[in-house]
Design a protein around this motif. Structure first.
Motif, PDB file in Angstrom:
ATOM      1  N   LEU A 226     -84.666  -9.471  65.883  1.00 20.69           N
ATOM      2  CA  LEU A 226     -84.051 -10.824  65.956  1.00 20.69           C
ATOM      3  C   LEU A 226     -85.404 -11.577  64.696  1.00 20.69           C
ATOM      4  CD1 LEU A 226     -81.995 -13.069  65.283  1.00 20.69           C
ATOM      5  CD2 LEU A 226     -82.970 -14.193  67.704  1.00 20.69           C
ATOM      6  N   LEU A 227     -85.734 -10.988  63.379  1.00 21.95           N
ATOM      7  CA  LEU A 227     -87.192 -11.612  63.083  1.00 21.95           C
ATOM      8  C   LEU A 227     -87.075 -12.016  62.010  1.00 21.95           C
ATOM      9  CD1 LEU A 227     -89.190  -7.579  64.386  1.00 21.95           C
ATOM     10  CD2 LEU A 227     -88.728 -10.279  65.220  1.00 21.95           C
ATOM     11  N   PRO A 228     -87.843 -12.261  61.161  1.00 27.67           N
ATOM     12  CA  PRO A 228     -88.113 -13.754  60.364  1.00 27.67           C
ATOM     13  C   PRO A 228     -88.480 -13.227  59.025  1.00 27.67           C
ATOM     14  CG  PRO A 228     -90.247 -14.091  61.116  1.00 27.67           C
ATOM     15  CD  PRO A 228     -89.720 -12.978  62.381  1.00 27.67           C
ATOM     16  N   LYS A 229     -87.112 -11.894  58.210  1.00 29.48           N
ATOM     17  CA  LYS A 229     -87.339 -11.062  57.155  1.00 29.48           C
ATOM     18  C   LYS A 229     -87.244 -12.256  55.926  1.00 29.48           C
ATOM     19  CE  LYS A 229     -84.782  -7.355  56.689  1.00 29.48           C
ATOM     20  NZ  LYS A 229     -84.089  -6.380  56.342  1.00 29.48           N
ATOM     21  N   THR A 230     -86.498 -13.528  56.092  1.00 26.63           N
ATOM     22  CA  THR A 230     -86.120 -14.599  55.488  1.00 26.63           C
ATOM     23  C   THR A 230     -86.832 -15.904  56.012  1.00 26.63           C
ATOM     24  OG1 THR A 230     -84.016 -14.742  55.551  1.00 26.63           O
ATOM     25  CG2 THR A 230     -84.949 -13.478  54.045  1.00 26.63           C
ATOM     26  N   GLY A 231     -86.762 -16.573  54.769  1.00 25.83           N
ATOM     27  CA  GLY A 231     -87.040 -18.224  55.372  1.00 25.83           C
ATOM     28  C   GLY A 231     -88.214 -18.641  55.238  1.00 25.83           C
ATOM     29  N   ASP A 232     -88.553 -19.875  55.931  1.00 23.32           N
ATOM     30  CA  ASP A 232     -90.300 -20.265  56.263  1.00 23.32           C
ATOM     31  C   ASP A 232     -91.024 -18.936  57.004  1.00 23.32           C
ATOM     32  OD1 ASP A 232     -89.381 -22.242  55.181  1.00 23.32           O
ATOM     33  OD2 ASP A 232     -89.175 -23.504  56.420  1.00 23.32           O
ATOM     34  N   LEU A 233     -90.719 -18.686  57.894  1.00 25.89           N
ATOM     35  CA  LEU A 233     -91.718 -17.654  58.233  1.00 25.89           C
ATOM     36  C   LEU A 233     -91.940 -16.445  57.545  1.00 25.89           C
ATOM     37  CD1 LEU A 233     -93.626 -18.144  60.954  1.00 25.89           C
ATOM     38  CD2 LEU A 233     -91.977 -17.180  62.567  1.00 25.89           C
ATOM     39  N   ALA A 234     -91.014 -15.710  57.012  1.00 24.66           N
ATOM     40  CA  ALA A 234     -91.307 -14.524  56.568  1.00 24.66           C
ATOM     41  C   ALA A 234     -92.511 -13.970  56.219  1.00 24.66           C
ATOM     42  CB  ALA A 234     -90.081 -14.652  55.298  1.00 24.66           C
ATOM     43  N   ILE A 235     -93.282 -14.477  56.086  1.00 27.54           N
ATOM     44  CA  ILE A 235     -95.230 -14.501  55.855  1.00 27.54           C
ATOM     45  C   ILE A 235     -95.543 -13.555  56.743  1.00 27.54           C
ATOM     46  CG2 ILE A 235     -95.743 -15.731  54.146  1.00 27.54           C
ATOM     47  CD1 ILE A 235     -96.571 -17.474  55.543  1.00 27.54           C
ATOM     48  N   ASP A 268     -82.137  -9.825  60.807  1.00 28.92           N
ATOM     49  CA  ASP A 268     -82.754 -11.545  60.327  1.00 28.92           C
ATOM     50  C   ASP A 268     -82.821 -12.762  61.826  1.00 28.92           C
ATOM     51  OD1 ASP A 268     -84.436 -13.092  58.307  1.00 28.92           O
ATOM     52  OD2 ASP A 268     -82.282 -12.664  56.946  1.00 28.92           O
ATOM     53  N   ASP A 269     -83.800 -12.798  61.174  1.00 28.56           N
ATOM     54  CA  ASP A 269     -83.380 -14.624  62.128  1.00 28.56           C
ATOM     55  C   ASP A 269     -83.123 -15.545  61.085  1.00 28.56           C
ATOM     56  OD1 ASP A 269     -85.689 -15.932  61.940  1.00 28.56           O
ATOM     57  OD2 ASP A 269     -86.303 -15.024  63.849  1.00 28.56           O
ATOM     58  N   ILE A 292     -85.714  -8.202  70.384  1.00 24.07           N
ATOM     59  CA  ILE A 292     -86.685  -8.604  69.893  1.00 24.07           C
ATOM     60  C   ILE A 292     -86.968  -9.761  69.305  1.00 24.07           C
ATOM     61  CG2 ILE A 292     -88.870  -8.040  69.034  1.00 24.07           C
ATOM     62  CD1 ILE A 292     -87.574  -6.872  71.522  1.00 24.07           C
ATOM     63  N   GLY A 293     -87.087 -11.405  69.950  1.00 24.78           N
ATOM     64  CA  GLY A 293     -87.490 -12.024  68.528  1.00 24.78           C
ATOM     65  C   GLY A 293     -87.022 -13.463  69.723  1.00 24.78           C
ATOM     66  N   ALA A 294     -86.613 -14.538  68.613  1.00 26.67           N
ATOM     67  CA  ALA A 294     -86.912 -14.511  67.765  1.00 26.67           C
ATOM     68  C   ALA A 294     -87.907 -15.025  67.660  1.00 26.67           C
ATOM     69  CB  ALA A 294     -85.648 -16.587  66.842  1.00 26.67           C
ATOM     70  N   GLY A 295     -88.390 -15.218  65.671  1.00 26.86           N
ATOM     71  CA  GLY A 295     -89.731 -15.002  64.963  1.00 26.86           C
ATOM     72  C   GLY A 295     -90.438 -17.018  65.698  1.00 26.86           C
ATOM     73  N   ALA A 296     -89.887 -17.896  65.394  1.00 23.36           N
ATOM     74  CA  ALA A 296     -89.529 -19.111  65.700  1.00 23.36           C
ATOM     75  C   ALA A 296     -89.680 -19.425  67.142  1.00 23.36           C
ATOM     76  CB  ALA A 296     -89.391 -20.090  64.874  1.00 23.36           C
ATOM     77  N   SER A 297     -90.116 -20.593  67.662  1.00 23.78           N
ATOM     78  CA  SER A 297     -89.323 -20.898  68.840  1.00 23.78           C
ATOM     79  C   SER A 297     -88.255 -22.705  68.766  1.00 23.78           C
ATOM     80  CB  SER A 297     -90.060 -21.910  69.417  1.00 23.78           C
ATOM     81  OG  SER A 297     -91.741 -21.370  69.975  1.00 23.78           O
ATOM     82  N   GLY A 298     -88.025 -23.100  67.976  1.00 28.20           N
ATOM     83  CA  GLY A 298     -86.506 -23.378  67.455  1.00 28.20           C
ATOM     84  C   GLY A 298     -85.486 -22.676  67.262  1.00 28.20           C
ATOM     85  N   ILE A 299     -85.436 -21.369  66.218  1.00 23.54           N
ATOM     86  CA  ILE A 299     -84.516 -20.235  66.385  1.00 23.54           C
ATOM     87  C   ILE A 299     -84.337 -19.834  67.836  1.00 23.54           C
ATOM     88  CG2 ILE A 299     -83.563 -18.555  65.278  1.00 23.54           C
ATOM     89  CD1 ILE A 299     -84.581 -21.307  63.302  1.00 23.54           C
ATOM     90  N   SER A 300     -85.074 -19.574  68.591  1.00 18.99           N
ATOM     91  CA  SER A 300     -84.944 -18.777  70.107  1.00 18.99           C
ATOM     92  C   SER A 300     -84.580 -19.959  71.007  1.00 18.99           C
ATOM     93  CB  SER A 300     -86.377 -18.748  70.884  1.00 18.99           C
ATOM     94  OG  SER A 300     -86.718 -17.290  70.516  1.00 18.99           O
ATOM     95  N   ARG A 301     -84.522 -21.433  70.412  1.00 22.23           N
ATOM     96  CA  ARG A 301     -83.884 -22.689  71.317  1.00 22.23           C
ATOM     97  C   ARG A 301     -82.621 -22.381  70.976  1.00 22.23           C
ATOM     98  NH1 ARG A 301     -86.216 -26.359  74.656  1.00 22.23           N
ATOM     99  NH2 ARG A 301     -88.436 -26.327  75.264  1.00 22.23           N
ATOM    100  N   GLU A 302     -82.346 -22.532  69.377  1.00 24.71           N
ATOM    101  CA  GLU A 302     -81.125 -22.375  68.905  1.00 24.71           C
ATOM    102  C   GLU A 302     -80.109 -21.437  69.222  1.00 24.71           C
ATOM    103  OE1 GLU A 302     -79.295 -25.044  67.047  1.00 24.71           O
ATOM    104  OE2 GLU A 302     -81.037 -26.103  67.049  1.00 24.71           O
ATOM    105  N   VAL A 303     -80.199 -19.729  69.287  1.00 23.21           N
ATOM    106  CA  VAL A 303     -79.119 -19.170  69.088  1.00 23.21           C
ATOM    107  C   VAL A 303     -79.211 -18.540  71.910  1.00 23.21           C
ATOM    108  CG1 VAL A 303     -80.200 -18.044  67.606  1.00 23.21           C
ATOM    109  CG2 VAL A 303     -81.482 -17.341  69.578  1.00 23.21           C
ATOM    110  N   LEU A 304     -80.044 -19.431  71.817  1.00 22.20           N
ATOM    111  CA  LEU A 304     -80.613 -18.763  73.175  1.00 22.20           C
ATOM    112  C   LEU A 304     -79.348 -19.065  74.716  1.00 22.20           C
ATOM    113  CD1 LEU A 304     -81.888 -17.604  75.616  1.00 22.20           C
ATOM    114  CD2 LEU A 304     -83.266 -19.384  76.376  1.00 22.20           C
ATOM    115  N   PRO A 305     -78.387 -19.446  74.203  1.00 26.07           N
ATOM    116  CA  PRO A 305     -77.304 -20.144  74.920  1.00 26.07           C
ATOM    117  C   PRO A 305     -75.926 -19.019  74.584  1.00 26.07           C
ATOM    118  CG  PRO A 305     -78.246 -22.405  74.310  1.00 26.07           C
ATOM    119  CD  PRO A 305     -78.820 -21.209  73.708  1.00 26.07           C
TER     120      PRO A 305
END
Length: 447
Positions: A226-235, A268-269, A292-305
């Motif tokens: 669950l890694l940032p292949k695309t989006g703001d953290l893709a770099i 991809d996250d 394994i993921g997510a890349g961003a903390s905010g995304i992990s908060r969203e998907v954790l539930p």
């Protein structure tokens, strides 16, 4: 910890007091009639060799930019193994943490004797503490197959294991500097943080003992990305993907887990809740045990539930939001990245060492950005910087890759009017728009 918290704060406070006392007379007027000059600082997602490309034809604006990131001095051998996976690799941010997250998760499954996420979760903290020390997948798996308690140490986990909450008790941070459009490795400095005494001393439950014929009946362990292949953290994706791929390759070369090769499911996250939730749903349907993921903390908060409801494990290599330490997770959330409560001190130190006196902290508006912003502010105030010499600004990151770029023109004008001599930007690839906006207002960056 290399220095005590009390002595560190005292040192920073003395530094700040001297700077303020020697510059209080007329420092604001000194800038009148001349171009305003600002020192630029960054962290994590914008301290990468790939970041200047986000500025396109104005990539030279990052020259002299400094920042911190969780980073351990990486052995040349490990970097070489990563490049064997991706020869084009230019950055290593979170590569070690991703590698270790995969290896720790697999070792926990072997010790549990099961692919059941609940059983695996009970072994993860114990894998890093109070056993026979081992430092590579082959030797650690051999011990785990024999039912031996292990203490895993590797590229990102060097000094101490996990706390009871499932995160590193100690951390290493690097201070990075751009020379031109590339990070100058010769200027990189490392500092340790955290306390070895915070590592867990609990003994994990004994896992299921393997029996003859078990391997034939056992389903293969499936690990999902669950890694940032695309989006703001893709770099930041290339080094993380390389770390995961290397771990899976070396685990399977050592015989896999539970008698079978470990299966990797890519995902991809998107640095987007919608994309990440869709990936989690697919992983759940595919029988993934460890995500394994997510890349961003905010995304992990969203998907954790969603992950917890499905009874799966979420194991992030790059979440640093300090608030995630006590998140409601039913014991299913772990991370190899240290919390920002430790990084904030390192950042404040970097900014103060340059003599900065009027500081603006710009952050993306999410749990990572605002959390680290607050921590750095607190550390600067403890060091003696008055509140009226600090300014906090936030911006809304794009909802997805197709959204309009960040418009920070208003914030840039506020920074200029404030008379800042230092700007810290907490963000990912999208934060390049902040630098562009500052330059467009006539702010010059000090090198």
């Amino acid at each position: 910890m290399l220095v005590s918290r009390r002595s560190r704060v005292a040192t920073l406070a003395a530094c700040a007091t001297i700077l303020l006392a020697t510059s209080a007379c007329g420092d604001d007027k000194a800038q009148e009639g001349s171009a305003q000059q600002v020192r630029l600082y960054g962290t994590d997602g914008n301290m990468l060799n790939s970041y200047p490309a986000e500025l396109k034809e104005r990539a030279d604006l990052v020259d002299g930019m400094k920042g911190t990131t969780p980073l351990t001095p990486l052995p040349d051998d490990f970097k070489g193994r990563l490049r064997s996976v991706n020869p084009a690799l230019t950055d290593y941010l979170y590569s070690a943490e991703t590698y270790d997250a995969v290896v720790i998760g697999v070792l926990a499954a072997q010790l549990a004797g099961s692919t059941d996420p609940a059983a695996i979760a009970k072994q993860i903290v114990g894998v890093t503490n109070n056993g026979q020390r081992c430092e590579d997948p082959a030797s650690c798996l051999a011990l785990a197959r024999a039912g031996q308690d292990i203490e895993y140490r590797s590229v990102s986990l060097t000094r101490a294991g996990f706390t009871d909450k499932g995160e590193p008790a100690t951390a290493s941070y690097a201070t990075l500097t751009f020379d031109g459009q590339q990070l100058n490795d010769g200027k990189t400095e490392f500092v340790g943080a955290g306390s070895e005494s915070a590592a867990s001393t609990k003994t994990p439950p004994k896992g299921k003992k393997p029996r003859a014929g078990d391997a034939a009946d056992q389903k293969p362990l499936i690990v999902g990305g669950l890694l940032p292949k695309t989006g703001d953290l893709a770099i930041a994706y290339p080094p993380m993907a390389a770390g995961a791929a290397l771990a899976i390759r070396e685990i399977n070369a050592a015989g896999g887990a539970l008698g079978k090769p470990v299966t990797w499911k890519d995902g991809d996250d998107g640095t987007s809740p919608a994309v990440a939730k869709a990936t989690v749903a697919k992983h759940v349907a595919d029988g993934v045990s460890i995500i394994i993921g997510a890349g961003a903390s905010g995304i992990s908060r969203e998907v954790l539930p969603d992950v917890v409801k499905a009874g799966k494990i979420l194991f992030s290599p790059s979440n640093t939001d300090a608030g995630l330490t006590d998140v409601e997770d039913k014991g299913l959330y772990f991370r190899t990245a240290p919390p920002d409560s430790l990084q904030g001190r390192a950042l404040a130190d970097v900014v103060l060492r340059d003599g900065s006196q009027k500081i603006v902290i710009v952050a993306r508006k999410d749990s990572y950005g605002e959390g680290l912003q607050a921590t750095v502010r607190d550390e600067l105030e403890k060091a003696g910087i008055p509140g009226d010499r600090l300014k906090l600004l936030t911006y809304d990151p794009p909802a997805d890759a197709k959204a309009a770029p960040v418009d920070f023109s208003g914030g840039a004008k506020e920074i200029k009017e404030f008379g800042a001599d230092a700007v810290l930007i907490i963000g990912f690839g999208e934060s390049a728009q902040v630098i562009r906006a500052l330059a467009d207002t006539g702010v010059q960056f000090r090198h």
